[in-house]
Design a protein around this motif. Structure first.
Motif, PDB file in Angstrom:
ATOM      1  N   THR A 159       0.797  -1.226   0.000  1.00  0.00           N
ATOM      2  CA  THR A 159       0.000   0.000   0.000  1.00  0.00           C
ATOM      3  C   THR A 159       0.828   1.275   0.000  1.00  0.00           C
ATOM      4  O   THR A 159       0.281   2.368  -0.134  1.00  0.00           O
ATOM      5  N   GLY A 160       2.157   1.139   0.182  1.00  0.00           N
ATOM      6  CA  GLY A 160       2.949   2.321   0.454  1.00  0.00           C
ATOM      7  C   GLY A 160       2.694   2.797   1.874  1.00  0.00           C
ATOM      8  O   GLY A 160       2.158   2.073   2.718  1.00  0.00           O
ATOM      9  N   MET A 161       3.061   4.027   2.140  1.00  0.00           N
ATOM     10  CA  MET A 161       2.881   4.630   3.461  1.00  0.00           C
ATOM     11  C   MET A 161       1.409   4.966   3.703  1.00  0.00           C
ATOM     12  O   MET A 161       0.694   5.306   2.748  1.00  0.00           O
ATOM     13  N   PHE A 162       0.940   4.855   4.943  1.00  0.00           N
ATOM     14  CA  PHE A 162      -0.379   5.390   5.273  1.00  0.00           C
ATOM     15  C   PHE A 162      -0.347   6.885   4.974  1.00  0.00           C
ATOM     16  O   PHE A 162       0.575   7.590   5.406  1.00  0.00           O
ATOM     17  N   ILE A 163      -1.356   7.375   4.269  1.00  0.00           N
ATOM     18  CA  ILE A 163      -1.339   8.775   3.829  1.00  0.00           C
ATOM     19  C   ILE A 163      -1.267   9.733   5.017  1.00  0.00           C
ATOM     20  O   ILE A 163      -0.639  10.787   4.942  1.00  0.00           O
ATOM     21  N   SER A 164      -1.872   9.343   6.134  1.00  0.00           N
ATOM     22  CA  SER A 164      -1.871  10.202   7.322  1.00  0.00           C
ATOM     23  C   SER A 164      -0.455  10.400   7.865  1.00  0.00           C
ATOM     24  O   SER A 164      -0.137  11.454   8.430  1.00  0.00           O
ATOM     25  N   PHE A 165       0.398   9.380   7.674  1.00  0.00           N
ATOM     26  CA  PHE A 165       1.763   9.452   8.180  1.00  0.00           C
ATOM     27  C   PHE A 165       2.548  10.547   7.468  1.00  0.00           C
ATOM     28  O   PHE A 165       3.389  11.220   8.069  1.00  0.00           O
ATOM     29  N   LEU A 166       2.254  10.744   6.191  1.00  0.00           N
ATOM     30  CA  LEU A 166       2.948  11.769   5.409  1.00  0.00           C
ATOM     31  C   LEU A 166       2.675  13.159   5.987  1.00  0.00           C
ATOM     32  O   LEU A 166       3.521  14.053   5.911  1.00  0.00           O
ATOM     33  N   PHE A 167       1.491  13.327   6.583  1.00  0.00           N
ATOM     34  CA  PHE A 167       1.098  14.626   7.131  1.00  0.00           C
ATOM     35  C   PHE A 167       1.321  14.708   8.640  1.00  0.00           C
ATOM     36  O   PHE A 167       0.981  15.711   9.260  1.00  0.00           O
ATOM     37  N   GLU A 168       1.861  13.648   9.220  1.00  0.00           N
ATOM     38  CA  GLU A 168       2.095  13.603  10.661  1.00  0.00           C
ATOM     39  C   GLU A 168       3.341  14.422  11.015  1.00  0.00           C
ATOM     40  O   GLU A 168       4.434  14.127  10.524  1.00  0.00           O
ATOM     41  N   PRO A 169       3.218  15.468  11.852  1.00  0.00           N
ATOM     42  CA  PRO A 169       4.381  16.312  12.169  1.00  0.00           C
ATOM     43  C   PRO A 169       5.579  15.507  12.671  1.00  0.00           C
ATOM     44  O   PRO A 169       6.729  15.834  12.348  1.00  0.00           O
ATOM     45  N   ALA A 170       5.329  14.442  13.436  1.00  0.00           N
ATOM     46  CA  ALA A 170       6.432  13.662  14.002  1.00  0.00           C
ATOM     47  C   ALA A 170       7.274  12.980  12.941  1.00  0.00           C
ATOM     48  O   ALA A 170       8.442  12.650  13.186  1.00  0.00           O
ATOM     49  N   ILE A 236       0.944  20.906  -3.754  1.00  0.00           N
ATOM     50  CA  ILE A 236      -0.414  20.594  -3.287  1.00  0.00           C
ATOM     51  C   ILE A 236      -0.712  21.318  -1.976  1.00  0.00           C
ATOM     52  O   ILE A 236      -1.768  21.943  -1.817  1.00  0.00           O
ATOM     53  N   VAL A 237       0.215  21.235  -1.032  1.00  0.00           N
ATOM     54  CA  VAL A 237      -0.011  21.831   0.293  1.00  0.00           C
ATOM     55  C   VAL A 237      -0.134  23.356   0.184  1.00  0.00           C
ATOM     56  O   VAL A 237      -0.997  23.971   0.829  1.00  0.00           O
ATOM     57  N   GLU A 238       0.717  23.971  -0.636  1.00  0.00           N
ATOM     58  CA  GLU A 238       0.640  25.431  -0.783  1.00  0.00           C
ATOM     59  C   GLU A 238      -0.662  25.839  -1.471  1.00  0.00           C
ATOM     60  O   GLU A 238      -1.292  26.829  -1.097  1.00  0.00           O
ATOM     61  N   GLU A 239      -1.093  25.049  -2.451  1.00  0.00           N
ATOM     62  CA  GLU A 239      -2.332  25.354  -3.165  1.00  0.00           C
ATOM     63  C   GLU A 239      -3.552  25.207  -2.244  1.00  0.00           C
ATOM     64  O   GLU A 239      -4.438  26.062  -2.216  1.00  0.00           O
ATOM     65  N   VAL A 240      -3.567  24.135  -1.472  1.00  0.00           N
ATOM     66  CA  VAL A 240      -4.729  23.855  -0.618  1.00  0.00           C
ATOM     67  C   VAL A 240      -4.822  24.851   0.539  1.00  0.00           C
ATOM     68  O   VAL A 240      -5.917  25.303   0.893  1.00  0.00           O
ATOM     69  N   THR A 241      -3.672  25.194   1.134  1.00  0.00           N
ATOM     70  CA  THR A 241      -3.688  26.091   2.309  1.00  0.00           C
ATOM     71  C   THR A 241      -3.628  27.566   1.926  1.00  0.00           C
ATOM     72  O   THR A 241      -3.962  28.429   2.754  1.00  0.00           O
ATOM     73  N   GLY A 242      -3.179  27.854   0.714  1.00  0.00           N
ATOM     74  CA  GLY A 242      -3.023  29.257   0.311  1.00  0.00           C
ATOM     75  C   GLY A 242      -1.851  29.934   0.992  1.00  0.00           C
ATOM     76  O   GLY A 242      -1.776  31.164   1.043  1.00  0.00           O
ATOM     77  N   ARG A 243      -0.920  29.144   1.514  1.00  0.00           N
ATOM     78  CA  ARG A 243       0.249  29.674   2.217  1.00  0.00           C
ATOM     79  C   ARG A 243       1.529  29.291   1.475  1.00  0.00           C
ATOM     80  O   ARG A 243       1.556  28.333   0.715  1.00  0.00           O
ATOM     81  N   THR A 244       2.595  30.061   1.731  1.00  0.00           N
ATOM     82  CA  THR A 244       3.911  29.721   1.206  1.00  0.00           C
ATOM     83  C   THR A 244       4.693  28.998   2.299  1.00  0.00           C
ATOM     84  O   THR A 244       4.733  29.466   3.445  1.00  0.00           O
ATOM     85  N   PHE A 245       5.291  27.881   1.939  1.00  0.00           N
ATOM     86  CA  PHE A 245       5.991  27.055   2.921  1.00  0.00           C
ATOM     87  C   PHE A 245       7.503  27.182   2.768  1.00  0.00           C
ATOM     88  O   PHE A 245       8.027  27.169   1.640  1.00  0.00           O
ATOM     89  N   ALA A 246       8.178  27.315   3.900  1.00  0.00           N
ATOM     90  CA  ALA A 246       9.640  27.227   3.890  1.00  0.00           C
ATOM     91  C   ALA A 246      10.012  25.803   3.533  1.00  0.00           C
ATOM     92  O   ALA A 246       9.285  24.853   3.853  1.00  0.00           O
ATOM     93  N   ARG A 247      11.130  25.633   2.850  1.00  0.00           N
ATOM     94  CA  ARG A 247      11.457  24.295   2.359  1.00  0.00           C
ATOM     95  C   ARG A 247      12.912  23.929   2.648  1.00  0.00           C
ATOM     96  O   ARG A 247      13.793  24.784   2.635  1.00  0.00           O
ATOM     97  N   VAL A 299      -3.654  12.485  -2.638  1.00  0.00           N
ATOM     98  CA  VAL A 299      -3.011  13.385  -1.682  1.00  0.00           C
ATOM     99  C   VAL A 299      -3.718  14.740  -1.663  1.00  0.00           C
ATOM    100  O   VAL A 299      -3.957  15.318  -0.597  1.00  0.00           O
ATOM    101  N   LYS A 300      -4.087  15.235  -2.835  1.00  0.00           N
ATOM    102  CA  LYS A 300      -4.774  16.538  -2.883  1.00  0.00           C
ATOM    103  C   LYS A 300      -6.130  16.460  -2.192  1.00  0.00           C
ATOM    104  O   LYS A 300      -6.516  17.374  -1.451  1.00  0.00           O
ATOM    105  N   GLU A 301      -6.867  15.370  -2.420  1.00  0.00           N
ATOM    106  CA  GLU A 301      -8.171  15.209  -1.764  1.00  0.00           C
ATOM    107  C   GLU A 301      -8.008  15.093  -0.248  1.00  0.00           C
ATOM    108  O   GLU A 301      -8.787  15.662   0.518  1.00  0.00           O
ATOM    109  N   TYR A 302      -6.999  14.349   0.166  1.00  0.00           N
ATOM    110  CA  TYR A 302      -6.743  14.207   1.600  1.00  0.00           C
ATOM    111  C   TYR A 302      -6.403  15.562   2.217  1.00  0.00           C
ATOM    112  O   TYR A 302      -6.931  15.940   3.268  1.00  0.00           O
ATOM    113  N   ALA A 303      -5.495  16.305   1.552  1.00  0.00           N
ATOM    114  CA  ALA A 303      -5.086  17.621   2.067  1.00  0.00           C
ATOM    115  C   ALA A 303      -6.283  18.575   2.127  1.00  0.00           C
ATOM    116  O   ALA A 303      -6.439  19.310   3.104  1.00  0.00           O
ATOM    117  N   SER A 304      -7.135  18.537   1.103  1.00  0.00           N
ATOM    118  CA  SER A 304      -8.319  19.416   1.083  1.00  0.00           C
ATOM    119  C   SER A 304      -9.275  19.069   2.202  1.00  0.00           C
ATOM    120  O   SER A 304      -9.946  19.940   2.759  1.00  0.00           O
TER     121      SER A 304
END
Length: 308
Positions: A159-170, A236-247, A299-304
């Motif tokens: 399945t690859g990684m659980f999608i939630s893990f990708l967004f998990e801060p830890a 995707i994250v910048e588009e969904v949140t409307g924010r600019t992210f440091a990288r 990923v885009k649907e999950y982020a939205s």
């Protein structure tokens, strides 16, 4: 191949619960018994959260079977497993070292007709032995054991990684609070992810669906909600949140250096594996769910859904 009549799911955590509910609600369930193996301490727990979980399972006519995958002997587990024609492992690595191979031996000793071991994750064959995540070697031991016999038919759902893990801060990739994102390996490194609810639904379809005879054919099946590079994820994250992210980039070398200082740090182990990018992604066009026309969360649907 005969259809499943007695299904036992091992564990009711994040994934196990999704698999159980999807099996219980599948249109082809009909007269099929669905059971879950839980520790006696979990069954007798008086914690409100645990009571709600057990009530949910019982509402869906899921039988609760006492057993301890870690503490019980292989012989005891074999006795439990003998009553089932299909067993699905949903315990994860939290069960501890040695548990997965013990379960596989017990399943084979019980002459279970069909088995899906806990391998909901990456392509262990491609990653191979000796990776930074040393628990992966046991997954290869399980594959070797299953491939060495012909009595029990099996399939592995990659399945690859659980999608939630990708967004998990830890995990160290996305820091929503501080609007920063970290690529593992490089911005071009890709990762395959799938939502647990989709894994549950796809697993139920693989076990009970019309393709039953074609799926338990002693090889891995690949599914995916999405496959993205870290550059894709940033967009995707910048588009969904409307924010600019440091990288920034967490190089494989940096992750390995951190792991050398803390050899038991599982986060660093995963950062090395996913940073290397080998065996952790596959094209959506090659997946079972794509070929079967099953809808899954991108990923885009999950982020939205969860970031906004």
């Amino acid at each position: 191949m005969p259809s499943a009549k007695e299904i036992l799911v091992l564990g009711a955590g994040e994934l196990g619960t999704q698999v159980l509910l999807a099996l219980a609600q599948h249109p082809r369930r009909q007269d099929i018994d669905v059971s879950v193996l839980l520790r006696p301490s979990s069954i007798s727990s008086t914690r409100p959260e645990k009571a709600r979980e057990l009530s949910l399972l019982r509402e869906h006519n899921i039988h609760i079977v006492p057993g301890d995958l870690v503490a019980d002997s292989p012989e005891s587990l074999t006795q439990i497993f003998r009553g089932y024609d299909t067993i699905i492992g949903c315990t994860g690595f939290v069960a501890g070292r040695g548990t997965q191979i013990k379960l596989a031996h017990a399943v084979l000793a019980a002459a279970v007709a069909r088995y899906i071991p806990w391998q909901f994750g990456v392509d262990y064959d491609i990653i191979g032995r000796g990776s930074a995540q040393d628990l992966f070697d046991e997954q290869l031991d399980v594959r070797d054991l299953l491939r060495s016999q012909t009595q029990t038919r099996w399939t592995i759902i990659s399945t690859g990684m659980f999608i939630s893990f990708l967004f998990e801060p830890a995990f160290g990739v996305l820091d929503l609070e501080n609007s920063s994102i970290c690529a593992l390996g490089s911005w071009d490194t890709r990762v395959t992810v799938t939502a647990p609810e989709d894994i549950g639904r796809l697993t139920a379809e693989i076990v009970l669906g019309s393709a039953l005879g074609a799926t338990f054919n002693n090889r891995p099946i690949f599914v995916a909600g999405d496959t993205v590079s870290y550059a894709n994820l940033l967009r995707i994250v910048e588009e969904v949140t409307g924010r600019t992210f440091a990288r920034r980039v967490r190089t494989v070398e940096a992750a390995k250096a951190a792991l050398a200082k803390e050899p038991e740090n599982s986060l660093y182990k995963y950062q090395v594996v996913f940073g290397e990018g080998r065996g952790v992604s596959w094209d959506l066009s090659t997946t079972w769910n794509h070929e079967s026309g099953e809808d899954v969360l991108s990923v885009k649907e999950y982020a939205s859904r969860y970031l906004v």
